[in-house]
Design an enzyme around this catalytic site. Structure first.
Site, mmCIF file in Angstrom:
data_model
loop_
_atom_site.group_PDB
_atom_site.id
_atom_site.type_symbol
_atom_site.label_atom_id
_atom_site.label_comp_id
_atom_site.label_asym_id
_atom_site.label_seq_id
_atom_site.Cartn_x
_atom_site.Cartn_y
_atom_site.Cartn_z
ATOM 1 C CE LYS A 126 -4.385 1.049 0.166
ATOM 2 N NZ LYS A 126 -5.553 0.245 -0.256
ATOM 3 C CG ASP A 166 -7.328 3.293 -0.864
ATOM 4 O OD1 ASP A 166 -7.760 2.137 -0.793
ATOM 5 O OD2 ASP A 166 -7.448 4.110 0.093
HETATM 6 P P1 NDP Z 1 -12.936 7.738 -2.983
HETATM 7 O O1 NDP Z 1 -11.870 8.739 -2.786
HETATM 8 O O2 NDP Z 1 -13.463 7.498 -4.334
HETATM 9 O O3 NDP Z 1 -14.172 8.044 -2.028
HETATM 10 C C1 NDP Z 1 -14.022 8.118 -0.655
HETATM 11 C C2 NDP Z 1 -15.354 8.460 -0.046
HETATM 12 O O4 NDP Z 1 -15.267 8.331 1.376
HETATM 13 C C3 NDP Z 1 -15.767 9.897 -0.298
HETATM 14 O O5 NDP Z 1 -17.146 10.013 -0.324
HETATM 15 C C4 NDP Z 1 -15.161 10.608 0.908
HETATM 16 O O6 NDP Z 1 -15.785 11.848 1.221
HETATM 17 C C5 NDP Z 1 -15.411 9.610 1.998
HETATM 18 N N1 NDP Z 1 -14.396 9.788 3.036
HETATM 19 C C6 NDP Z 1 -13.051 9.694 2.884
HETATM 20 N N2 NDP Z 1 -12.420 9.966 4.032
HETATM 21 C C7 NDP Z 1 -13.390 10.243 4.908
HETATM 22 C C8 NDP Z 1 -13.374 10.592 6.272
HETATM 23 N N3 NDP Z 1 -12.208 10.731 6.952
HETATM 24 N N4 NDP Z 1 -14.570 10.793 6.893
HETATM 25 C C9 NDP Z 1 -15.742 10.653 6.201
HETATM 26 N N5 NDP Z 1 -15.811 10.338 4.896
HETATM 27 C C10 NDP Z 1 -14.648 10.122 4.284
HETATM 28 O O7 NDP Z 1 -12.331 6.376 -2.367
HETATM 29 P P2 NDP Z 1 -12.798 4.881 -2.601
HETATM 30 O O8 NDP Z 1 -14.261 4.825 -2.816
HETATM 31 O O9 NDP Z 1 -11.894 4.283 -3.585
HETATM 32 O O10 NDP Z 1 -12.425 4.223 -1.180
HETATM 33 C C11 NDP Z 1 -13.361 4.126 -0.105
HETATM 34 C C12 NDP Z 1 -12.897 3.043 0.856
HETATM 35 O O11 NDP Z 1 -12.859 1.790 0.154
HETATM 36 C C13 NDP Z 1 -11.513 3.214 1.458
HETATM 37 O O12 NDP Z 1 -11.507 2.671 2.758
HETATM 38 C C14 NDP Z 1 -10.640 2.355 0.554
HETATM 39 O O13 NDP Z 1 -9.461 1.948 1.214
HETATM 40 C C15 NDP Z 1 -11.565 1.194 0.300
HETATM 41 N N6 NDP Z 1 -11.297 0.369 -0.869
HETATM 42 C C16 NDP Z 1 -11.194 0.916 -2.118
HETATM 43 C C17 NDP Z 1 -10.990 0.109 -3.212
HETATM 44 C C18 NDP Z 1 -10.954 0.648 -4.578
HETATM 45 O O14 NDP Z 1 -10.859 -0.166 -5.526
HETATM 46 N N7 NDP Z 1 -11.060 1.927 -4.819
HETATM 47 C C19 NDP Z 1 -10.808 -1.341 -3.062
HETATM 48 C C20 NDP Z 1 -11.002 -1.829 -1.727
HETATM 49 C C21 NDP Z 1 -11.221 -0.971 -0.676
HETATM 50 P P3 NDP Z 1 -15.012 13.231 0.881
HETATM 51 O O15 NDP Z 1 -15.145 13.403 -0.589
HETATM 52 O O16 NDP Z 1 -15.725 14.245 1.671
HETATM 53 O O17 NDP Z 1 -13.589 13.037 1.322
HETATM 54 O O1 2IT Z 2 -7.839 -1.545 -0.768
HETATM 55 C C1 2IT Z 2 -7.782 -2.053 -1.908
HETATM 56 O O2 2IT Z 2 -7.875 -3.272 -2.080
HETATM 57 C C2 2IT Z 2 -7.606 -1.153 -3.048
HETATM 58 N N1 2IT Z 2 -7.562 0.057 -2.855
HETATM 59 C C3 2IT Z 2 -7.448 -1.714 -4.431
HETATM 60 C C4 2IT Z 2 -6.039 -2.174 -4.658
HETATM 61 C C5 2IT Z 2 -5.703 -2.608 -6.058
HETATM 62 O O3 2IT Z 2 -4.515 -2.897 -6.255
HETATM 63 O O4 2IT Z 2 -6.575 -2.653 -6.926
#
Ligand code: NDP
Ligand code: 2IT
Length: 448
Positions: A126, A166
Protein backbone atom coordinates in the site's frame (compact mmCIF):
# COMPACT_ATOMS: atom_id res chain seq x y z
CA UNK A 1 1.74 -15.68 27.39
CA UNK A 2 0.59 -17.16 24.07
CA UNK A 3 2.64 -16.59 20.91
CA UNK A 4 -0.05 -14.31 19.41
CA UNK A 5 -0.23 -12.16 22.57
CA UNK A 6 3.53 -11.92 22.68
CA UNK A 7 3.66 -10.75 19.06
CA UNK A 8 0.93 -8.18 19.64
CA UNK A 9 2.87 -6.70 22.59
CA UNK A 10 6.00 -6.63 20.48
CA UNK A 11 4.18 -4.79 17.67
CA UNK A 12 2.88 -2.16 20.08
CA UNK A 13 6.29 -1.70 21.72
CA UNK A 14 8.25 -1.55 18.47
CA UNK A 15 5.79 0.57 16.48
CA UNK A 16 4.77 3.38 18.83
CA UNK A 17 2.15 5.91 17.70
CA UNK A 18 0.67 3.59 15.10
CA UNK A 19 -2.81 2.90 16.50
CA UNK A 20 -4.45 1.86 13.21
CA UNK A 21 -1.64 -0.63 12.57
CA UNK A 22 -1.99 -2.04 16.09
CA UNK A 23 -5.76 -2.35 15.59
CA UNK A 24 -5.43 -4.29 12.32
CA UNK A 25 -2.75 -6.61 13.74
CA UNK A 26 -4.73 -7.28 16.92
CA UNK A 27 -7.85 -8.33 15.07
CA UNK A 28 -5.90 -10.72 12.86
CA UNK A 29 -3.83 -12.21 15.69
CA UNK A 30 -6.84 -12.65 17.98
CA UNK A 31 -8.71 -14.64 15.37
CA UNK A 32 -5.64 -16.62 14.23
CA UNK A 33 -4.98 -17.80 17.77
CA UNK A 34 -6.89 -21.04 17.06
CA UNK A 35 -4.64 -21.90 14.12
CA UNK A 36 -1.43 -20.71 15.68
CA UNK A 37 -1.83 -22.44 19.01
CA UNK A 38 -2.07 -25.74 17.12
CA UNK A 39 1.32 -25.11 15.44
CA UNK A 40 2.93 -22.95 18.09
CA UNK A 41 6.29 -24.71 18.38
CA UNK A 42 6.95 -24.78 14.63
CA UNK A 43 5.83 -21.19 14.05
CA UNK A 44 7.88 -19.85 16.96
CA UNK A 45 11.01 -21.60 15.69
CA UNK A 46 10.47 -20.15 12.21
CA UNK A 47 9.78 -16.67 13.60
CA UNK A 48 6.73 -16.74 11.40
CA UNK A 49 4.64 -14.11 13.12
CA UNK A 50 7.63 -11.83 13.73
CA UNK A 51 8.16 -11.86 9.95
CA UNK A 52 4.48 -11.51 9.10
CA UNK A 53 4.04 -8.27 11.08
CA UNK A 54 7.22 -6.61 9.80
CA UNK A 55 6.97 -5.05 6.31
CA UNK A 56 9.62 -6.34 3.92
CA UNK A 57 10.38 -2.71 3.12
CA UNK A 58 8.98 0.80 3.63
CA UNK A 59 10.00 3.52 1.22
CA UNK A 60 9.37 7.05 2.40
CA UNK A 61 10.22 10.11 0.36
CA UNK A 62 9.80 13.84 -0.24
CA UNK A 63 7.35 15.02 -2.91
CA UNK A 64 8.02 18.63 -3.95
CA UNK A 65 5.70 20.35 -6.45
CA UNK A 66 4.67 23.86 -7.46
CA UNK A 67 1.13 25.18 -6.84
CA UNK A 68 -0.83 27.56 -9.08
CA UNK A 69 0.56 30.57 -7.19
CA UNK A 70 4.10 29.55 -8.09
CA UNK A 71 4.85 28.45 -4.53
CA UNK A 72 6.72 25.24 -3.74
CA UNK A 73 4.73 22.69 -1.73
CA UNK A 74 6.20 19.59 -0.09
CA UNK A 75 4.29 16.42 0.79
CA UNK A 76 5.27 13.06 2.24
CA UNK A 77 5.21 10.03 -0.05
CA UNK A 78 5.29 6.35 0.96
CA UNK A 79 5.16 2.81 -0.33
CA UNK A 80 4.84 -0.03 2.15
CA UNK A 81 5.98 -3.30 0.52
CA UNK A 82 4.58 -5.62 3.16
CA UNK A 83 4.70 -9.20 1.95
CA UNK A 84 5.66 -10.78 -1.39
CA UNK A 85 5.27 -14.47 -0.45
CA UNK A 86 2.54 -15.19 -2.99
CA UNK A 87 3.19 -12.57 -5.68
CA UNK A 88 4.43 -9.06 -6.48
CA UNK A 89 3.33 -6.37 -4.01
CA UNK A 90 -0.15 -5.18 -4.96
CA UNK A 91 -2.33 -2.52 -3.39
CA UNK A 92 -3.62 0.98 -3.81
CA UNK A 93 -2.25 4.49 -3.33
CA UNK A 94 -4.19 6.81 -1.03
CA UNK A 95 -3.97 10.60 -1.34
CA UNK A 96 -5.61 12.16 1.72
CA UNK A 97 -4.40 14.69 4.32
CA UNK A 98 -4.72 12.06 7.10
CA UNK A 99 -2.27 9.63 5.44
CA UNK A 100 0.62 8.59 7.65
CA UNK A 101 2.77 5.51 8.18
CA UNK A 102 0.35 3.91 10.63
CA UNK A 103 -2.56 4.07 8.20
CA UNK A 104 -0.51 2.73 5.29
CA UNK A 105 0.88 -0.11 7.42
CA UNK A 106 -2.62 -1.12 8.53
CA UNK A 107 -3.78 -1.04 4.91
CA UNK A 108 -0.72 -2.95 3.68
CA UNK A 109 -1.13 -5.59 6.39
CA UNK A 110 -4.84 -6.11 5.56
CA UNK A 111 -3.95 -6.30 1.88
CA UNK A 112 -1.77 -9.42 2.43
CA UNK A 113 -4.77 -11.48 3.57
CA UNK A 114 -7.24 -9.88 1.15
CA UNK A 115 -5.02 -10.57 -1.84
CA UNK A 116 -4.50 -14.14 -0.67
CA UNK A 117 -8.29 -14.64 -0.46
CA UNK A 118 -8.72 -13.64 -4.12
CA UNK A 119 -6.91 -16.84 -5.10
CA UNK A 120 -4.70 -14.82 -7.47
CA UNK A 121 -0.90 -14.46 -7.23
CA UNK A 122 -0.55 -11.04 -5.60
CA UNK A 123 1.39 -9.99 -2.49
CA UNK A 124 0.46 -7.17 -0.11
CA UNK A 125 1.42 -3.50 -0.39
CA UNK A 126 0.00 0.00 0.00
CA UNK A 127 1.21 3.55 -0.47
CA UNK A 128 0.20 7.13 -0.78
CA UNK A 129 0.68 10.66 0.39
CA UNK A 130 -0.75 13.27 2.73
CA UNK A 131 -1.47 15.33 -0.40
CA UNK A 132 -5.10 16.53 -0.58
CA UNK A 133 -6.44 16.50 -4.16
CA UNK A 134 -9.62 18.31 -3.03
CA UNK A 135 -9.85 21.83 -4.42
CA UNK A 136 -6.66 21.46 -6.48
CA UNK A 137 -6.58 22.32 -10.18
CA UNK A 138 -5.88 19.59 -12.74
CA UNK A 139 -2.47 21.13 -13.30
CA UNK A 140 -1.65 20.96 -9.60
CA UNK A 141 -2.79 17.33 -9.42
CA UNK A 142 -0.63 16.51 -12.45
CA UNK A 143 2.39 18.30 -10.97
CA UNK A 144 2.00 16.35 -7.75
CA UNK A 145 1.47 12.98 -9.48
CA UNK A 146 4.51 13.49 -11.71
CA UNK A 147 6.73 14.36 -8.76
CA UNK A 148 5.37 11.42 -6.73
CA UNK A 149 6.12 9.01 -9.58
CA UNK A 150 9.56 10.50 -10.24
CA UNK A 151 10.60 8.96 -6.93
CA UNK A 152 8.28 5.93 -6.77
CA UNK A 153 9.22 4.57 -10.22
CA UNK A 154 12.54 3.31 -8.86
CA UNK A 155 10.77 0.80 -6.65
CA UNK A 156 7.87 -0.54 -8.73
CA UNK A 157 7.38 -2.63 -11.89
CA UNK A 158 4.91 -5.01 -13.54
CA UNK A 159 6.54 -8.03 -11.83
CA UNK A 160 7.70 -6.19 -8.74
CA UNK A 161 5.07 -3.90 -7.26
CA UNK A 162 1.85 -2.77 -8.95
CA UNK A 163 0.01 0.16 -7.28
CA UNK A 164 -3.58 1.20 -8.03
CA UNK A 165 -6.17 3.66 -6.70
CA UNK A 166 -7.68 4.16 -3.25
CA UNK A 167 -9.14 7.23 -1.51
CA UNK A 168 -8.30 10.33 -3.56
CA UNK A 169 -6.72 8.33 -6.39
CA UNK A 170 -8.95 7.55 -9.38
CA UNK A 171 -8.59 7.44 -13.14
CA UNK A 172 -7.19 10.98 -13.44
CA UNK A 173 -4.37 10.41 -10.95
CA UNK A 174 -3.52 6.93 -12.31
CA UNK A 175 -3.28 8.50 -15.80
CA UNK A 176 -0.83 11.21 -14.75
CA UNK A 177 1.28 8.71 -12.82
CA UNK A 178 1.28 6.17 -15.65
CA UNK A 179 2.40 8.81 -18.16
CA UNK A 180 5.30 9.82 -15.94
CA UNK A 181 6.34 6.18 -15.31
CA UNK A 182 6.38 5.55 -19.06
CA UNK A 183 8.41 8.68 -19.71
CA UNK A 184 10.98 7.85 -17.05
CA UNK A 185 11.42 4.15 -17.84
CA UNK A 186 10.46 3.85 -21.50
CA UNK A 187 8.27 0.89 -20.54
CA UNK A 188 4.65 0.41 -21.57
CA UNK A 189 3.84 -2.23 -18.98
CA UNK A 190 1.15 -3.11 -16.46
CA UNK A 191 2.81 -1.24 -13.61
CA UNK A 192 -0.41 0.39 -12.40
CA UNK A 193 -3.99 -0.88 -12.48
CA UNK A 194 -7.15 1.15 -12.80
CA UNK A 195 -5.87 2.47 -16.12
CA UNK A 196 -8.16 4.01 -18.75
CA UNK A 197 -9.78 1.70 -21.28
CA UNK A 198 -7.83 3.17 -24.24
CA UNK A 199 -4.44 2.58 -22.59
CA UNK A 200 -4.41 -0.85 -21.00
CA UNK A 201 -7.20 -0.68 -18.43
CA UNK A 202 -9.68 -3.47 -17.82
CA UNK A 203 -13.42 -3.28 -18.24
CA UNK A 204 -15.22 -3.60 -14.87
CA UNK A 205 -12.23 -2.32 -12.80
CA UNK A 206 -14.07 0.94 -12.08
CA UNK A 207 -17.14 -0.92 -10.83
CA UNK A 208 -15.31 -3.92 -9.34
CA UNK A 209 -15.04 -3.10 -5.64
CA UNK A 210 -18.66 -2.01 -5.29
CA UNK A 211 -20.04 -4.76 -7.52
CA UNK A 212 -17.91 -7.38 -5.75
CA UNK A 213 -19.18 -6.16 -2.39
CA UNK A 214 -22.78 -6.65 -3.45
CA UNK A 215 -21.99 -10.03 -5.06
CA UNK A 216 -20.69 -11.30 -1.70
CA UNK A 217 -23.68 -9.75 0.12
CA UNK A 218 -25.87 -11.67 -2.32
CA UNK A 219 -24.08 -14.90 -1.30
CA UNK A 220 -24.64 -14.10 2.37
CA UNK A 221 -28.31 -13.43 1.69
CA UNK A 222 -28.68 -16.72 -0.18
CA UNK A 223 -27.20 -18.57 2.79
CA UNK A 224 -29.86 -16.90 4.97
CA UNK A 225 -32.62 -17.82 2.53
CA UNK A 226 -33.17 -14.18 1.53
CA UNK A 227 -32.64 -12.01 -1.56
CA UNK A 228 -31.74 -8.36 -1.99
CA UNK A 229 -35.07 -7.61 -3.64
CA UNK A 230 -36.92 -4.93 -1.67
CA UNK A 231 -34.28 -4.58 1.06
CA UNK A 232 -33.37 -1.12 2.39
CA UNK A 233 -29.68 -0.29 2.18
CA UNK A 234 -27.61 2.54 3.69
CA UNK A 235 -24.20 3.19 2.13
CA UNK A 236 -21.65 5.59 3.58
CA UNK A 237 -19.34 7.50 1.26
CA UNK A 238 -20.07 8.59 -2.30
CA UNK A 239 -16.77 7.73 -3.93
CA UNK A 240 -15.76 4.90 -6.22
CA UNK A 241 -16.72 2.02 -3.92
CA UNK A 242 -19.98 3.54 -2.65
CA UNK A 243 -21.31 4.54 -6.08
CA UNK A 244 -20.87 1.11 -7.66
CA UNK A 245 -22.09 -0.73 -4.56
CA UNK A 246 -25.24 1.37 -4.84
CA UNK A 247 -25.52 0.65 -8.57
CA UNK A 248 -25.32 -3.13 -8.15
CA UNK A 249 -27.61 -3.13 -5.10
CA UNK A 250 -30.22 -1.25 -7.13
CA UNK A 251 -29.80 -3.61 -10.08
CA UNK A 252 -30.57 -6.50 -7.71
CA UNK A 253 -33.76 -4.80 -6.52
CA UNK A 254 -32.64 -3.18 -3.28
CA UNK A 255 -33.52 0.39 -2.28
CA UNK A 256 -30.52 2.56 -1.35
CA UNK A 257 -31.83 5.37 0.84
CA UNK A 258 -28.71 7.21 2.04
CA UNK A 259 -25.17 8.15 1.02
CA UNK A 260 -22.58 10.53 2.49
CA UNK A 261 -19.28 12.34 2.24
CA UNK A 262 -17.00 13.74 4.93
CA UNK A 263 -19.28 16.75 5.46
CA UNK A 264 -22.65 15.02 5.89
CA UNK A 265 -25.24 12.66 4.48
CA UNK A 266 -28.36 12.67 2.31
CA UNK A 267 -31.46 10.63 3.07
CA UNK A 268 -33.82 10.00 0.18
CA UNK A 269 -36.72 7.74 1.20
CA UNK A 270 -37.70 7.37 -2.45
CA UNK A 271 -34.33 5.81 -3.25
CA UNK A 272 -31.07 7.51 -4.25
CA UNK A 273 -30.96 8.61 -7.89
CA UNK A 274 -27.48 7.47 -8.85
CA UNK A 275 -27.18 9.40 -12.10
CA UNK A 276 -27.37 12.58 -9.99
CA UNK A 277 -24.77 11.32 -7.49
CA UNK A 278 -22.45 10.34 -10.37
CA UNK A 279 -22.81 13.76 -11.97
CA UNK A 280 -22.04 15.52 -8.66
CA UNK A 281 -19.13 13.27 -7.69
CA UNK A 282 -17.58 11.89 -10.89
CA UNK A 283 -18.12 14.86 -13.21
CA UNK A 284 -18.28 17.99 -11.03
CA UNK A 285 -16.18 16.72 -8.08
CA UNK A 286 -18.80 18.38 -5.86
CA UNK A 287 -20.33 17.70 -2.43
CA UNK A 288 -23.15 15.28 -1.55
CA UNK A 289 -25.11 18.25 -0.16
CA UNK A 290 -25.83 19.27 -3.77
CA UNK A 291 -27.97 16.13 -4.15
CA UNK A 292 -30.57 17.57 -1.78
CA UNK A 293 -30.53 20.87 -3.73
CA UNK A 294 -31.54 18.91 -6.84
CA UNK A 295 -33.87 16.23 -5.43
CA UNK A 296 -37.02 17.28 -3.60
CA UNK A 297 -37.52 14.04 -1.66
CA UNK A 298 -34.01 14.22 -0.17
CA UNK A 299 -32.88 15.73 3.12
CA UNK A 300 -29.25 16.70 3.80
CA UNK A 301 -27.80 16.59 7.30
CA UNK A 302 -24.46 18.27 7.89
CA UNK A 303 -22.31 16.15 10.19
CA UNK A 304 -19.06 17.35 11.63
CA UNK A 305 -18.46 13.79 12.80
CA UNK A 306 -17.38 12.49 9.38
CA UNK A 307 -21.01 11.53 8.59
CA UNK A 308 -21.34 8.89 11.34
CA UNK A 309 -24.94 10.10 11.75
CA UNK A 310 -25.83 8.12 8.64
CA UNK A 311 -25.96 4.94 10.78
CA UNK A 312 -29.02 6.23 12.65
CA UNK A 313 -31.10 5.79 9.48
CA UNK A 314 -33.25 2.66 9.56
CA UNK A 315 -32.05 -0.06 7.17
CA UNK A 316 -31.85 -3.82 6.64
CA UNK A 317 -28.31 -3.74 5.26
CA UNK A 318 -25.46 -1.33 6.05
CA UNK A 319 -22.46 -0.98 3.73
CA UNK A 320 -19.74 1.27 5.14
CA UNK A 321 -17.78 2.43 2.06
CA UNK A 322 -15.92 5.58 3.16
CA UNK A 323 -12.98 5.14 5.52
CA UNK A 324 -11.49 3.42 8.59
CA UNK A 325 -13.30 3.54 11.95
CA UNK A 326 -16.36 5.30 10.54
CA UNK A 327 -18.78 2.95 12.34
CA UNK A 328 -18.34 2.80 16.11
CA UNK A 329 -20.10 0.98 18.95
CA UNK A 330 -22.74 3.69 19.36
CA UNK A 331 -23.50 3.51 15.63
CA UNK A 332 -23.66 -0.30 15.76
CA UNK A 333 -26.17 -0.12 18.62
CA UNK A 334 -28.34 2.20 16.51
CA UNK A 335 -28.17 -0.14 13.53
CA UNK A 336 -29.20 -3.16 15.61
CA UNK A 337 -31.97 -1.23 17.38
CA UNK A 338 -33.35 -0.33 13.93
CA UNK A 339 -33.37 -3.94 12.75
CA UNK A 340 -30.27 -4.03 10.54
CA UNK A 341 -29.24 -7.67 10.09
CA UNK A 342 -26.28 -7.50 7.68
CA UNK A 343 -23.14 -5.34 7.57
CA UNK A 344 -20.49 -5.78 4.86
CA UNK A 345 -17.41 -3.57 4.69
CA UNK A 346 -16.72 -1.87 1.36
CA UNK A 347 -14.08 0.30 3.01
CA UNK A 348 -10.98 -1.02 4.78
CA UNK A 349 -11.56 -1.48 8.55
CA UNK A 350 -14.53 0.93 8.68
CA UNK A 351 -15.98 -0.83 11.73
CA UNK A 352 -14.21 -0.42 15.07
CA UNK A 353 -13.33 -3.59 16.96
CA UNK A 354 -15.95 -2.87 19.65
CA UNK A 355 -18.62 -2.33 17.01
CA UNK A 356 -17.64 -5.53 15.18
CA UNK A 357 -17.80 -7.57 18.39
CA UNK A 358 -21.19 -6.05 19.25
CA UNK A 359 -22.68 -6.73 15.81
CA UNK A 360 -21.47 -10.33 15.87
CA UNK A 361 -22.77 -10.85 19.39
CA UNK A 362 -26.18 -9.57 18.27
CA UNK A 363 -26.26 -12.07 15.40
CA UNK A 364 -25.77 -9.54 12.61
CA UNK A 365 -24.14 -11.20 9.58
CA UNK A 366 -20.83 -9.34 9.32
CA UNK A 367 -18.41 -9.59 6.37
CA UNK A 368 -15.02 -7.92 6.95
CA UNK A 369 -13.41 -5.70 4.31
CA UNK A 370 -10.60 -8.05 3.44
CA UNK A 371 -13.20 -10.44 2.03
CA UNK A 372 -16.00 -8.05 1.10
CA UNK A 373 -13.99 -5.45 -0.82
CA UNK A 374 -11.52 -7.87 -2.44
CA UNK A 375 -13.29 -7.59 -5.80
CA UNK A 376 -11.36 -4.40 -6.58
CA UNK A 377 -7.90 -5.84 -6.20
CA UNK A 378 -9.01 -9.13 -7.78
CA UNK A 379 -10.06 -7.24 -10.91
CA UNK A 380 -6.76 -5.36 -10.76
CA UNK A 381 -5.06 -8.77 -10.94
CA UNK A 382 -7.25 -9.57 -13.96
CA UNK A 383 -6.05 -6.29 -15.50
CA UNK A 384 -2.45 -7.43 -14.90
CA UNK A 385 -3.19 -10.74 -16.65
CA UNK A 386 -4.69 -8.96 -19.66
CA UNK A 387 -1.68 -6.60 -19.83
CA UNK A 388 0.80 -9.49 -19.74
CA UNK A 389 -1.13 -11.40 -22.40
CA UNK A 390 -1.64 -8.21 -24.50
CA UNK A 391 -5.38 -8.92 -24.54
CA UNK A 392 -8.61 -7.20 -23.53
CA UNK A 393 -11.48 -9.26 -22.20
CA UNK A 394 -15.15 -8.23 -22.63
CA UNK A 395 -17.22 -6.69 -19.84
CA UNK A 396 -19.23 -9.90 -19.50
CA UNK A 397 -16.06 -12.01 -19.26
CA UNK A 398 -14.50 -9.90 -16.50
CA UNK A 399 -17.78 -9.51 -14.63
CA UNK A 400 -18.33 -13.30 -14.67
CA UNK A 401 -14.81 -13.85 -13.30
CA UNK A 402 -15.41 -11.24 -10.59
CA UNK A 403 -18.65 -12.91 -9.57
CA UNK A 404 -16.94 -16.32 -9.40
CA UNK A 405 -14.11 -14.88 -7.31
CA UNK A 406 -16.55 -13.34 -4.81
CA UNK A 407 -18.49 -16.62 -4.57
CA UNK A 408 -15.25 -18.47 -4.01
CA UNK A 409 -14.19 -15.99 -1.28
CA UNK A 410 -17.53 -16.48 0.47
CA UNK A 411 -17.08 -20.27 0.31
CA UNK A 412 -13.48 -20.11 1.60
CA UNK A 413 -14.35 -17.76 4.44
CA UNK A 414 -17.38 -19.67 5.65
CA UNK A 415 -15.56 -22.99 5.27
CA UNK A 416 -12.54 -21.83 7.31
CA UNK A 417 -14.85 -20.58 10.06
CA UNK A 418 -16.61 -23.95 10.13
CA UNK A 419 -13.34 -25.92 10.16
CA UNK A 420 -12.22 -24.07 13.26
CA UNK A 421 -15.55 -24.39 15.05
CA UNK A 422 -16.63 -20.74 14.73
CA UNK A 423 -19.33 -21.09 12.09
CA UNK A 424 -20.70 -17.78 10.85
CA UNK A 425 -17.73 -15.81 12.19
CA UNK A 426 -16.54 -14.42 8.86
CA UNK A 427 -13.90 -12.24 10.53
CA UNK A 428 -12.11 -15.34 11.82
CA UNK A 429 -12.83 -17.21 8.58
CA UNK A 430 -11.30 -14.49 6.37
CA UNK A 431 -8.20 -14.13 8.51
CA UNK A 432 -7.63 -17.89 8.73
CA UNK A 433 -8.23 -18.62 5.04
CA UNK A 434 -6.05 -15.67 3.96
CA UNK A 435 -3.29 -16.65 6.37
CA UNK A 436 -3.12 -20.34 5.40
CA UNK A 437 -1.95 -19.68 1.85
CA UNK A 438 0.57 -16.98 2.80
CA UNK A 439 2.09 -19.06 5.58
CA UNK A 440 2.46 -22.07 3.31
CA UNK A 441 4.36 -19.93 0.77
CA UNK A 442 6.52 -18.32 3.46
CA UNK A 443 7.51 -21.70 4.86
CA UNK A 444 8.32 -23.10 1.41
CA UNK A 445 10.53 -20.12 0.48
CA UNK A 446 12.75 -20.38 3.57
CA UNK A 447 14.14 -17.57 5.63
CA UNK A 448 13.72 -14.49 3.44
P1 NDP B 1 -12.94 7.74 -2.98
O1 NDP B 1 -11.87 8.74 -2.79
O2 NDP B 1 -13.46 7.50 -4.33
O3 NDP B 1 -14.17 8.04 -2.03
C1 NDP B 1 -14.02 8.12 -0.65
C2 NDP B 1 -15.35 8.46 -0.05
O4 NDP B 1 -15.27 8.33 1.38
C3 NDP B 1 -15.77 9.90 -0.30
O5 NDP B 1 -17.15 10.01 -0.32
C4 NDP B 1 -15.16 10.61 0.91
O6 NDP B 1 -15.78 11.85 1.22
C5 NDP B 1 -15.41 9.61 2.00
N1 NDP B 1 -14.40 9.79 3.04
C6 NDP B 1 -13.05 9.69 2.88
N2 NDP B 1 -12.42 9.97 4.03
C7 NDP B 1 -13.39 10.24 4.91
C8 NDP B 1 -13.37 10.59 6.27
N3 NDP B 1 -12.21 10.73 6.95
N4 NDP B 1 -14.57 10.79 6.89
C9 NDP B 1 -15.74 10.65 6.20
N5 NDP B 1 -15.81 10.34 4.90
C10 NDP B 1 -14.65 10.12 4.28
O7 NDP B 1 -12.33 6.38 -2.37
P2 NDP B 1 -12.80 4.88 -2.60
O8 NDP B 1 -14.26 4.82 -2.82
O9 NDP B 1 -11.89 4.28 -3.59
O10 NDP B 1 -12.42 4.22 -1.18
C11 NDP B 1 -13.36 4.13 -0.11
C12 NDP B 1 -12.90 3.04 0.86
O11 NDP B 1 -12.86 1.79 0.15
C13 NDP B 1 -11.51 3.21 1.46
O12 NDP B 1 -11.51 2.67 2.76
C14 NDP B 1 -10.64 2.36 0.55
O13 NDP B 1 -9.46 1.95 1.21
C15 NDP B 1 -11.56 1.19 0.30
N6 NDP B 1 -11.30 0.37 -0.87
C16 NDP B 1 -11.19 0.92 -2.12
C17 NDP B 1 -10.99 0.11 -3.21
C18 NDP B 1 -10.95 0.65 -4.58
O14 NDP B 1 -10.86 -0.17 -5.53
N7 NDP B 1 -11.06 1.93 -4.82
C19 NDP B 1 -10.81 -1.34 -3.06
C20 NDP B 1 -11.00 -1.83 -1.73
C21 NDP B 1 -11.22 -0.97 -0.68
P3 NDP B 1 -15.01 13.23 0.88
O15 NDP B 1 -15.14 13.40 -0.59
O16 NDP B 1 -15.73 14.25 1.67
O17 NDP B 1 -13.59 13.04 1.32
O1 2IT C 1 -7.84 -1.54 -0.77
C1 2IT C 1 -7.78 -2.05 -1.91
O2 2IT C 1 -7.88 -3.27 -2.08
C2 2IT C 1 -7.61 -1.15 -3.05
N1 2IT C 1 -7.56 0.06 -2.86
C3 2IT C 1 -7.45 -1.71 -4.43
C4 2IT C 1 -6.04 -2.17 -4.66
C5 2IT C 1 -5.70 -2.61 -6.06
O3 2IT C 1 -4.51 -2.90 -6.26
O4 2IT C 1 -6.58 -2.65 -6.93
Amino acid sequence: MSYTEEIYERVVAQNPNEPEFHQAVKEVLDTLKLVIDANEEEYRKLGLLERLVEPERIISFRVPWIDDNGKVQVNKGYRVQFNSAIGPYKGGLRFHPTVNQSILKFLGFEQIFKNSLTGLPIGGGKGGSNFDPKGKSDREVMAFCQSFMTELHKYIGADEDVPAGDIGVGGREIGYMYGQYKRLTGLYEGVLTGKGLTWGGSLVRTQATGYGLVYIVDEMMKAMGKTLEGQTVVISGSGNVAIYAAEKAQQLGAKVVAMSDSNGYVYDPEGIKLDIVKDIKEVKRGRIKEYADQVESAVYTADENGSKGIWSIKCDIALPCATQNELNLENAEKLVANGCYLVAEGANMPTTREATDYLQAKGVAFMPGKAANAGGVATSALEMSQNSARLSWSFEEVDAKLKDIMKDIYAKVSDAAKRYGVEGNFVAGANIAGFEKVVDAMKAQGLV
